[in-house]
Scaffold this motif. Structure first.
Motif: not given
Length: 270
Positions: A83-98
């Motif tokens: 599980l990749l979890t961090d407050p700074c991961f929030a609100a990512a679009d598809t590019w940042a998620t990928a």
């Protein structure tokens, strides 16, 4: 084979709420499940492991509650979950998620095969899988409805709008699969017991090896400029009592003008 599967936890409801100011989905207070199309990717990975041996690792980026989806994957039979979890991961679009997923896969690989569902039911973009493949420098195929592994290649059948395509891709590669590929299994009682006490690996941006500016909202080139709920309005007319004949006459005239009744607009004008 060492197989990676990308999964996402999505709302278990059609009544998804949006934060109009931030342009993001409100996930709190809504039940969540594994994205249904990702279940077909998990089933495919487990079938290949049974046939060729190896391990199946599942990766998901999301808030802490996404751990529930990963435990469900364990109950279905996967070997390891991240599980990749961090407050700074929030609100990512598809590019940042990928980018986040690709970094985790690169850190734990190399893999013989990476699988994902065709798309997520809450976004419907189908972009994350192909973007991960490009970031990792891997060949990929989408809309896969049939898969055969032959030596060092994957032979896939793609179901597309204008027919069917057959492709051969060298391994390693990434595939996004359709629901036509298989029928997902149900978790067993033993699997559910195992999932309860399973150690879910949790990584933040430091463990993944990414700068906070590269991920989440900060690393997203896509910006939601405005969100609004469309208003559906209808103009109606009510006829009753003595006005019924007038209403029927009005209705017939409208139907004629739309060409619904015989004669179409020409007769209506006469």
């Amino acid at each position: 084979m060492l197989i990676a599967v990308l999964v996402k936890q999505v709302p278990d409801s059609d009544e998804v709420k949006m934060d109009e100011e931030k342009g993001t989905m409100v996930r709190s207070g809504v039940g969540a499940i594994i994205n249904p199309l990702d279940l077909h990717a998990i089933e495919c990975a487990i079938d290949l492991r049974e046939k060729f041996g190896g391990k199946v690792r599942v990766f998901s980026m999301g808030p802490p509650q996404a751990e529930e989806a990963l435990r469900e994957a364990v109950a279905l039979g996967v070997d390891e979950v991240f599980l990749l979890t961090d407050p700074c991961f929030a609100a990512a679009d598809t590019w940042a998620t990928a980018k986040t997923l690709a970094a985790a896969i690169a850190k734990t690989g190399p893999y013989d095969l990476i699988l994902a569902g065709e798309k997520a039911t809450d976004g419907e973009t189908g972009q994350v899988g192909p973007e991960v493949a490009v970031m990792l420098g891997l060949p990929f195929s989408t809309y896969v409805s049939q898969l055969d592994i032959e030596k060092d290649s994957a032979v896939v059948r793609r179901t597309v709008e204008d027919g069917v395509e057959i492709q051969r891709l060298p391994l390693p590669c990434l595939l996004t699969v359709l629901r036509d590929l298989n029928e997902p299994s149900m978790p067993t009682l033993a699997g559910k017991k195992k999932a309860r006490r399973f150690d879910v690996v949790k990584w933040d941006h430091e463990k993944v090896g990414l700068n906070p500016e590269e991920v989440g909202l900060s690393g997203s080139p896509t910006r939601v400029v405005k969100i609004f709920y469309p208003k559906v309005t209808r103009e109606g007319a009510f006829y009753k009592g003595k006005d019924l004949d007038k209403g029927i006459e009005h209705l017939l005239k409208e139907l004629h003008s739309m060409g619904v009744l015989d004669g179409g607009k020409d007769n209506a004008e006469k």
